[in-house]
Design an enzyme around this catalytic site. Sequence first.
Site, short mmCIF file in Angstrom:
data_model
loop_
_atom_site.label_atom_id
_atom_site.label_comp_id
_atom_site.label_asym_id
_atom_site.label_seq_id
_atom_site.Cartn_x
_atom_site.Cartn_y
_atom_site.Cartn_z
CE LYS A 189 23.58 23.74 -3.96
NZ LYS A 189 24.68 23.14 -4.75
CB SER B 262 21.63 20.22 0.92
OG SER B 262 22.05 18.87 0.92
CG HIS C 34 22.42 24.11 0.28
ND1 HIS C 34 21.41 24.22 -0.65
CD2 HIS C 34 23.12 23.01 -0.06
CE1 HIS C 34 21.48 23.22 -1.50
NE2 HIS C 34 22.52 22.47 -1.17
#
Length: 442
Positions: A288, A229, A257
Amino acid sequence: MWAGRALHAALSAAPRSRRAQSALTQLRGVLEEELEAIRGAGTWKSERVITSRQGPRIHVDGVSGGPGTDTFPGPFLLSCCVVPSSTSGILNFCANNYLGLSSHPEVIQAGLQALEEFGAGLSSTRFICGTQSIHKDLEAKIARFHQREDAILYPSCFDANAGLFEALLTPQDAVLSDELNHASIIDGIRLCKAHKYRYHHLDMADLEAKLQEAQKHRLRLVATDGAFSMDGDIAPLREICHLASRYDALVFVDECHATGFLGATGRGTDELLGVTDQVTIINSTLGKALGGASGGYTTGPEPLVSLLRQRSRPYLFSNSLPPAVVGCASKALDLLMESNAIVQTMAAKTQRFRSKMEAAGFTILGANHPICPVMLEDARLASCMADDMLKRGIFVIGFSYPVVPKGKARIRVQISAVHSEEDIDRCVEAFVEVGRLHGALP
């Protein structure tokens, strides 16, 4: 007699009260010293207050901007949908909202429907009376999405990482972790009693040496982020899986991610690198790309998931995910599985930003990932540049120690599928202007 006792109690309490006050005064002094050291180092982290929904354009308290809208491209809907956002034209380039789904109308509607049908919350943990049909449906959908046997939900992926290693690994086992793994992986590994090995970042020779050393243990688990990240680089999963097979080890990947936008259909780094059938365990997040609210999960072999339901402390002792969060995430997965067209736009937009920034003279870490760290090294410079970017209508944040190592300060830019090419170009122009102002560019 009673009056005498009361007087004695009052006199006895007075010294205790003074001692307590003295301890509090000492505490305040220690804390203020620590806080002042943070301010002096230029690493103080202020929280900007957003007064609108999350999106490519946002409204920030105290910062003016022009009108704007959040536009969702057609691949997710039958027709292009334009959703009014705040009255701000501030461009947001630091959210993990990779697919723009946090304010997608169908995602929001699914959350409202779940709220209406299943209530605001469960007031309970899963095994007591906190499991609803929508929780089981979402777990099945996650397992199907990742092509795994089963899945288990957590309040966050931080909790998923905190719950996995302690439940799975014993003093007979070993875990081998990349040195730049996310803090939640590091903390989760600390909780377990397995033998711990840390290999140099992305260094396969060092990993092999550690695997050779760990052969004496019962189970060997290699743990890595899929996409890191802070640096935007991607784990060499083909090589990791090859070594794991050679040394009879298991592979765990944190895909926070990566889930939703890496790989041909957004399944993540295992799909991107063609090793879906070689990764044993995946942890990831709903907070996310998949709706942006909260929640995390573990997906993998059914016996592992069953064991986590029995022994994983964050699962056993945390309240269930709120129905609205479950509804939003479930709809986000539906949209993603219906079409991968928007996933395919990410690479072009990411490359546009990276190439223009590098041409301007900036150093950008990582490769082909929408996390684009603009390296500045100095913490104060990163913070001041981020502040000046906001004055120019670009929302970015400077990252410094302890989030990243000392001397590695940066502004982490994150590209979203709902950023336009004009948005990206405007961001680059602001970086060039501010970079020259602060001497980061000639």
